[in-house]
Design an enzyme around this catalytic site. Structure first.
Site, PDB file in Angstrom:
ATOM      1  N   GLY A 129     -55.840 -47.091  43.942  1.00  0.00           N
ATOM      2  CA  GLY A 129     -56.968 -46.434  44.598  1.00  0.00           C
ATOM      3  C   GLY A 129     -58.162 -46.433  43.661  1.00  0.00           C
ATOM      4  N   GLY A 197     -43.229 -34.429  18.215  1.00  0.00           N
ATOM      5  CA  GLY A 197     -43.556 -33.571  19.355  1.00  0.00           C
ATOM      6  C   GLY A 197     -42.370 -33.527  20.300  1.00  0.00           C
ATOM      7  N   VAL A 198     -42.609 -33.049  21.516  1.00  0.00           N
ATOM      8  CA  VAL A 198     -41.519 -32.885  22.490  1.00  0.00           C
ATOM      9  C   VAL A 198     -40.834 -34.226  22.752  1.00  0.00           C
ATOM     10  CG1 VAL A 198     -40.959 -32.164  24.832  1.00  0.00           C
ATOM     11  CG2 VAL A 198     -42.764 -30.972  23.580  1.00  0.00           C
ATOM     12  N   GLU A 218     -43.961 -37.106  10.903  1.00  0.00           N
ATOM     13  CA  GLU A 218     -44.933 -36.238  11.577  1.00  0.00           C
ATOM     14  C   GLU A 218     -46.106 -35.971  10.628  1.00  0.00           C
ATOM     15  OE1 GLU A 218     -45.527 -34.597  14.642  1.00  0.00           O
ATOM     16  OE2 GLU A 218     -47.299 -34.051  13.470  1.00  0.00           O
ATOM     17  N   ALA A 283     -44.583 -41.936  19.497  1.00  0.00           N
ATOM     18  CA  ALA A 283     -44.704 -40.836  20.467  1.00  0.00           C
ATOM     19  C   ALA A 283     -45.747 -39.857  19.921  1.00  0.00           C
ATOM     20  CB  ALA A 283     -43.350 -40.159  20.666  1.00  0.00           C
ATOM     21  N   ARG A 286     -50.343 -38.622  24.789  1.00  0.00           N
ATOM     22  CA  ARG A 286     -50.640 -39.405  25.986  1.00  0.00           C
ATOM     23  C   ARG A 286     -52.119 -39.242  26.330  1.00  0.00           C
ATOM     24  NH1 ARG A 286     -46.234 -41.027  28.724  1.00  0.00           N
ATOM     25  NH2 ARG A 286     -47.274 -40.940  30.743  1.00  0.00           N
ATOM     26  N   ASP A 326     -51.749 -34.407  34.720  1.00  0.00           N
ATOM     27  CA  ASP A 326     -52.036 -34.858  33.351  1.00  0.00           C
ATOM     28  C   ASP A 326     -53.461 -35.348  33.176  1.00  0.00           C
ATOM     29  OD1 ASP A 326     -49.404 -34.345  32.752  1.00  0.00           O
ATOM     30  OD2 ASP A 326     -48.926 -36.382  32.062  1.00  0.00           O
ATOM     31  N   HIS A 458     -22.174  -9.817  32.559  1.00  0.00           N
ATOM     32  CA  HIS A 458     -21.451 -10.017  31.302  1.00  0.00           C
ATOM     33  C   HIS A 458     -20.227 -10.889  31.537  1.00  0.00           C
ATOM     34  CE1 HIS A 458     -19.768  -9.186  27.376  1.00  0.00           C
ATOM     35  NE2 HIS A 458     -18.606  -8.933  27.968  1.00  0.00           N
TER      36      HIS A 458
HETATM   37  C1  LIG Z   1     -40.292 -39.356  28.014  1.00  0.00           C
HETATM   38  C2  LIG Z   1     -41.001 -38.235  28.737  1.00  0.00           C
HETATM   39  C3  LIG Z   1     -40.307 -37.085  29.049  1.00  0.00           C
HETATM   40  C4  LIG Z   1     -40.934 -36.048  29.728  1.00  0.00           C
HETATM   41  N1  LIG Z   1     -40.217 -34.929  30.021  1.00  0.00           N
HETATM   42  C5  LIG Z   1     -40.808 -33.916  30.665  1.00  0.00           C
HETATM   43  C6  LIG Z   1     -40.074 -32.772  31.029  1.00  0.00           C
HETATM   44  O1  LIG Z   1     -38.890 -32.664  30.761  1.00  0.00           O
HETATM   45  N2  LIG Z   1     -40.707 -31.783  31.702  1.00  0.00           N
HETATM   46  C7  LIG Z   1     -42.030 -31.867  32.023  1.00  0.00           C
HETATM   47  O2  LIG Z   1     -42.566 -30.931  32.630  1.00  0.00           O
HETATM   48  N3  LIG Z   1     -42.753 -32.950  31.708  1.00  0.00           N
HETATM   49  C8  LIG Z   1     -42.174 -33.978  31.047  1.00  0.00           C
HETATM   50  N4  LIG Z   1     -42.896 -35.091  30.756  1.00  0.00           N
HETATM   51  C9  LIG Z   1     -44.315 -35.129  31.148  1.00  0.00           C
HETATM   52  C10 LIG Z   1     -44.428 -35.455  32.645  1.00  0.00           C
HETATM   53  O3  LIG Z   1     -43.800 -36.682  32.892  1.00  0.00           O
HETATM   54  C11 LIG Z   1     -45.887 -35.492  33.060  1.00  0.00           C
HETATM   55  O4  LIG Z   1     -46.515 -34.282  32.687  1.00  0.00           O
HETATM   56  C12 LIG Z   1     -46.004 -35.665  34.567  1.00  0.00           C
HETATM   57  O5  LIG Z   1     -45.388 -36.844  34.993  1.00  0.00           O
HETATM   58  C13 LIG Z   1     -47.481 -35.667  34.991  1.00  0.00           C
HETATM   59  O6  LIG Z   1     -47.550 -35.786  36.360  1.00  0.00           O
HETATM   60  P1  LIG Z   1     -48.811 -36.466  37.075  1.00  0.00           P
HETATM   61  O7  LIG Z   1     -48.488 -36.492  38.517  1.00  0.00           O
HETATM   62  O8  LIG Z   1     -50.043 -35.801  36.635  1.00  0.00           O
HETATM   63  O9  LIG Z   1     -48.886 -37.945  36.492  1.00  0.00           O
HETATM   64  P2  LIG Z   1     -47.838 -39.151  36.475  1.00  0.00           P
HETATM   65  O10 LIG Z   1     -46.455 -38.673  36.598  1.00  0.00           O
HETATM   66  O11 LIG Z   1     -48.198 -39.975  35.294  1.00  0.00           O
HETATM   67  O12 LIG Z   1     -48.157 -39.945  37.811  1.00  0.00           O
HETATM   68  C14 LIG Z   1     -49.382 -40.565  38.036  1.00  0.00           C
HETATM   69  C15 LIG Z   1     -49.179 -41.707  38.999  1.00  0.00           C
HETATM   70  O13 LIG Z   1     -50.458 -42.226  39.364  1.00  0.00           O
HETATM   71  C16 LIG Z   1     -50.393 -43.651  39.374  1.00  0.00           C
HETATM   72  N5  LIG Z   1     -51.750 -44.207  39.210  1.00  0.00           N
HETATM   73  C17 LIG Z   1     -52.509 -44.302  38.099  1.00  0.00           C
HETATM   74  N6  LIG Z   1     -53.722 -44.848  38.403  1.00  0.00           N
HETATM   75  C18 LIG Z   1     -53.706 -45.088  39.739  1.00  0.00           C
HETATM   76  C19 LIG Z   1     -54.645 -45.618  40.660  1.00  0.00           C
HETATM   77  N7  LIG Z   1     -55.868 -45.994  40.280  1.00  0.00           N
HETATM   78  N8  LIG Z   1     -54.281 -45.717  41.959  1.00  0.00           N
HETATM   79  C20 LIG Z   1     -53.059 -45.309  42.385  1.00  0.00           C
HETATM   80  N9  LIG Z   1     -52.128 -44.794  41.558  1.00  0.00           N
HETATM   81  C21 LIG Z   1     -52.459 -44.674  40.251  1.00  0.00           C
HETATM   82  C22 LIG Z   1     -49.469 -43.957  38.213  1.00  0.00           C
HETATM   83  O14 LIG Z   1     -48.932 -45.266  38.335  1.00  0.00           O
HETATM   84  C23 LIG Z   1     -48.407 -42.879  38.405  1.00  0.00           C
HETATM   85  O15 LIG Z   1     -47.422 -43.301  39.310  1.00  0.00           O
HETATM   86  C24 LIG Z   1     -42.290 -36.163  30.095  1.00  0.00           C
HETATM   87  C25 LIG Z   1     -42.994 -37.339  29.812  1.00  0.00           C
HETATM   88  C26 LIG Z   1     -42.364 -38.367  29.150  1.00  0.00           C
HETATM   89  C27 LIG Z   1     -43.127 -39.625  28.870  1.00  0.00           C
END
Ligand SMILES: Cc1cc2nc3c(=O)[nH]c(=O)nc-3n(C[C@H](O)[C@H](O)[C@H](O)COP(=O)(O)OP(=O)(O)OC[C@H]3O[C@@H](n4cnc5c(N)ncnc54)[C@H](O)[C@@H]3O)c2cc1C
Length: 482
Positions: A129, A197-198, A218, A283, A286, A326, A458
């Site tokens: 998009g 980090g996490v 780190e 890592a 992001r 994010d 308990h």
């Molecule tokens: C290894 C790892 C472990 C994690 N573990 C946790 C956890 O345990 N708990 C937790 O809360 N968080 C965790 N996170 C963080 C979590 O994954 C993110 O905070 C979360 O996915 C963010 O959600 P979002 O919908 O904002 O973005 P995303 O999940 O990144 O989704 C965004 C989507 O938009 C799509 N996109 C991008 N640009 C466009 C475009 N122009 N048009 C159409 N689509 C597009 C992308 O392809 C993607 O599919 C982890 C992250 C990683 C990398």
């Protein structure tokens, strides 16, 4: 990908760009609110197939937790069963089966979103998009066909991508981002991780439990700076005991690929060092996915670091354009993004919607887990808040002892004047589940006394939270009150 009844229409009430936990959850809520909704998502898995769920389902939360669980069981079978009086031969690792299980869980969940979209009437559109002026969206399918969509409201939910270091470029083989690190086909003998980090700690734990010698570098001097100091110290001690080599104040300056691995140069207080590893995970954080997303005339402002600027209710600078997850300020957590998606979907429909940013839980899924909500002791000190602190060690929890997981503690911080709970911090078994009670308590503005007077079954791990709340007033029943 979803082909709902609405696919093919070009006019919607709301179009979500991005189908991760922020976008797909928001889209479902918007459809539940009776709006005509489309959700565009660009994700494609390694096989080239599109899948909703974003980073979280495809390459983040879900696959990492699947591997954390499997690797923890492997570790326990080898190291803990004997203490329960169970004799087994040394467990044998079938990494291919472990990875296949993980992939199966991911497939099930991403497929589940297709089903949820169908049942709620959300049009799921695979492709990219691009926001144009006047709330129009250019949607380009993966096959390259472009279509113009119009919407009353657009919600940007394009998520984030791992930050790459200029001196440690991802190559998918030796220098790895978090997604590749989840897909390793073999356990590296020596694994380096840049960033404690996490994500670095969770991935480091997976491969360490499966047999890798893991070194984490780190740059910061303080371990887990965002975690309550006492809890971070306890966790650091436990990780060290497990064999994780965490080097603080270690600033990586260069990497050099050799025939089999990579030499990592870093500097710390004692000078310059070179660490040889077979695989290196980077890592270090992001960054938001906003490049190429916005027409300059669309009127959406971005910060210097590329985040979309929003107000407390996720409105951008352009009328009718919102941004969640994010891609905006705040912790990069799936549940934070989902709640923002829900809030925006409700506000668009004229309903009440809000996110309580002061009460967002965080969890690190290592063993032991680390979980917290609210303010740390350091933050309260800095803000000069007069507080009371109560702690309880899992060593005195019958359930934790029975589980053979009695390390760690629960800490409750409460306002000295009002007794209101200001923060809860846990390192120990199932901390990520236990924190839920603290979140509810804080959401309802509970006092430490409210927790004290609440009956806890308990023997459960939750009793440790109860005792920590009692300890706030030096009334713990199963610990000496100091
Ligand atoms: C290894 C790892 C472990 C994690 N573990 C946790 C956890 O345990 N708990 C937790 O809360 N968080 C965790 N996170 C963080 C979590 O994954 C993110 O905070 C979360 O996915 C963010 O959600 P979002 O919908 O904002 O973005 P995303 O999940 O990144 O989704 C965004 C989507 O938009 C799509 N996109 C991008 N640009 C466009 C475009 N122009 N048009 C159409 N689509 C597009 C992308 O392809 C993607 O599919 C982890 C992250 C990683 C990398």
């Amino acid at each position: 990908m979803t082909g709902s009844a609405l696919a093919g229409d070009s006019k919607y009430d709301v179009v979500f760009i991005g189908g991760g936990p922020a976008g797909y959850v928001g889209a479902i809520r918007a459809a539940q609110n009776g709006l005509r909704v489309a959700c565009i998502d660009a994700w494609r898995n390694r096989d080239g197939k599109p899948a909703f769920g974003g980073t979280c389902l495809n390459a983040g939360c879900i696959p990492s937790k699947a591997l954390l669980e499997s690797s923890e069981l492997f570790h326990r079978a080898g190291h803990e069963f004997a203490s329960h009086g169970i004799r087994v031969n040394a467990p044998e690792l079938d990494l291919a089966a472990m990875q296949a299980r993980k992939a199966g869980i991911v497939r099930q969940f991403t497929g589940g979103i297709d089903a949820l979209f169908k049942s709620n009437g959300v049009a799921g559109l695979a492709g990219r998009g691009h926001l144009l002026p006047g709330n129009k969206i250019r949607y380009t399918s993966h096959a390259g066909e472009a279509e113009l969509l119009e919407a009353e409201h657009v919600v940007l939910a394009t998520g984030s991508t791992p930050i790459e270091l200029p001196f440690a470029r991802f190559d998918g083989e030796v220098i790895l981002d978090s997604w590749s690190a989840l897909d390793l086909p073999a356990v590296p003998a020596r694994l380096g991780v840049i960033g404690a980090g996490v994500i670095g700690l969770e991935l480091g734990s997976v491969w360490s439990r499966l047999g890798a010698q893991v070194t984490v570098l780190e740059a910061l001097e303080r371990f887990l700076f965002m975690v309550d100091g006492q809890v971070a110290k306890d966790a650091q001690r436990q990780f060290k005991k497990q064999g994780l080599d965490i080097r603080l104040g270690a600033k990586v300056t260069a990497t050099e690929r050799g025939p089999a691995g990579v030499a990592v140069t870093y500097e710390d207080a004692s000078g310059r060092h070179v660490l040889e590893v077979d695989r290196l995970i980077v890592a270090v954080g992001r960054r938001p996915n906003t490049d190429g997303l916005l027409d300059p005339l669309a009127g959406v402002h971005r910060s210097d670091r590329g985040f979309i600027e929003v107000d407390d209710e996720c409105r951008t600078s352009a009328a009718g354009v919102w941004a969640v997850g994010d891609v905006v300020r705040g912790p990069m957590l799936a549940h934070k993004g989902s709640e923002e998606g829900v809030m925006v979907a409700d506000l668009i429909a004229g309903r009440h919607g809000h996110v309580n940013y002061a009460v967002i839980p965080s969890v690190i899924y290592t063993a032991p887990e680390i979980a917290w909500v609210g303010q740390t002791e350091e933050q309260l000190k800095e803000a000069r808040v007069d507080y009371k602190a109560g702690t309880f060690n899992f060593a005195a929890s019958g359930r934790a002892r029975a589980m053979e997981q009695a390390a760690g503690l629960v800490k409750v911080l409460a306002d000295a004047a009002t007794d209101r709970v200001l923060g809860v911090h846990i390192v120990g078994p199932m901390a990520g589940e236990l924190i839920g009670e603290a979140v509810v308590a804080m959401e309802f503005e509970a006092s430490a006394e409210d927790l004290q007077r609440t009956i806890h079954a308990h023997p459960t791990l939750a009793e440790a939270l109860h005792e920590a709340a009692l300890s706030v007033d030096r009334r713990a029943l199963h610990a000496i009150n100091h």
